[in-house]
Design an enzyme around this catalytic site. Structure first.
Site, PDB file in Angstrom:
ATOM      1  CB  CYS A  45       2.642   2.390   3.735  1.00 22.38           C
ATOM      2  SG  CYS A  45       1.612   3.366   2.648  1.00 22.38           S
TER       3      CYS A  45
HETATM    4  C1  BEZ Z   1       2.955   7.353   3.583  1.00 24.77           C
HETATM    5  O1  BEZ Z   1       2.690   6.157   3.652  1.00 24.77           O
HETATM    6  O2  BEZ Z   1       3.596   7.918   4.435  1.00 24.77           O
HETATM    7  C2  BEZ Z   1       2.447   8.171   2.434  1.00 24.77           C
HETATM    8  C3  BEZ Z   1       2.277   7.585   1.199  1.00 24.77           C
HETATM    9  C4  BEZ Z   1       1.839   8.370   0.139  1.00 24.77           C
HETATM   10  C5  BEZ Z   1       1.543   9.709   0.330  1.00 24.77           C
HETATM   11  C6  BEZ Z   1       1.691  10.269   1.606  1.00 24.77           C
HETATM   12  C7  BEZ Z   1       2.131   9.500   2.660  1.00 24.77           C
END
Ligand code: BEZ
Length: 211
Positions: A45
């Site tokens: 994110c």
């Molecule tokens: C991420 O943004 O890296 C992420 C968020 C939730 C689950 C897996 C990855």
């Protein structure tokens, strides 16, 4: 209820990092992108929001406003933005909705419980100036989105909204487009003065009309 293509994008008023926003008022006569994130302070994110901030000029050129959503609270968003700006070498320049009660997330069916009921998946909604949903894309949490592809499909959507054309597989800016089958052969020369090719009665192409 899922939000489907052609539906009016559900309206809402929400707290965001840029104050309280009513979605439809904020959209005005622009195109819009609403996209969700699983959680603050997560790696994928962080790269996504940084990428969108860097593409701000590209969205503006296309008259598109961008709004993100995460189900974490506002104070968390503000702290996280500091990390995004620092690590992605940018400035987050669009609102992020704080949706800890999942009001907007549920309105847009952004939670897919077979994956997890604790966070949203990576949903994308492209909304036209008529407030109708033009495109939806859903990615799992583990895969960061391709925002160049998002810009590409927005260009296609805007082109097909304005002209009687569709875009072929893997179409990119500047390439020939397809004349929709609803246009009669006899009307083609006037409508598409740049010329056309008739490959089959149902497959006619023409140079991109707005260049
Ligand atoms: C991420 O943004 O890296 C992420 C968020 C939730 C689950 C897996 C990855």
């Amino acid at each position: 209820m899922p939000v489907r293509l052609g539906d009016i994008a559900p309206d809402f008023t929400a707290e965001t990092t840029e104050g309280t926003i009513n979605f439809h008022e904020w959209l005005g006569s622009s195109w819009g992108v609403l996209f969700s994130h699983p959680a603050d302070f997560t790696p994928v994110c962080t790269t996504e929001l940084g990428t969108v901030a860097k593409l701000r000029g590209e969205f503006e050129k296309r008259n598109v406003k961008v709004m993100a959503l995460s189900v974490d609270p506002l104070d968390s968003h503000h702290k996280w933005i500091g990390d995004i700006n620092e690590t992605q070498n940018t400035v987050v320049n669009f609102p992020i909705i704080a949706d800890p009660e999942f009001k907007v997330a549920n309105l847009y069916d952004m939670v897919q419980p077979a994956m997890t009921d604790k966070t949203t998946v990576r949903s994308v909604f492209v909304i036209g100036p008529d407030k109708k949903v033009k495109l939806t894309i859903t990615y799992p949490a583990s895969t960061g989105r391709n925002f160049d592809e998002l810009l590409r499909v927005i260009e296609s959507l805007q082109l097909t909204a304005e002209y009687s054309v569709a875009t072929p597989a893997n179409w990119k800016h500047g390439e020939d487009v397809i004349i929709v089958t609803g246009v009669k052969d006899e009307d083609v020369p006037a409508k598409f003065p740049k010329g056309h090719k008739k490959i089959k009665p149902y497959l006619r192409t023409t140079p991109q009309p707005n260049l």
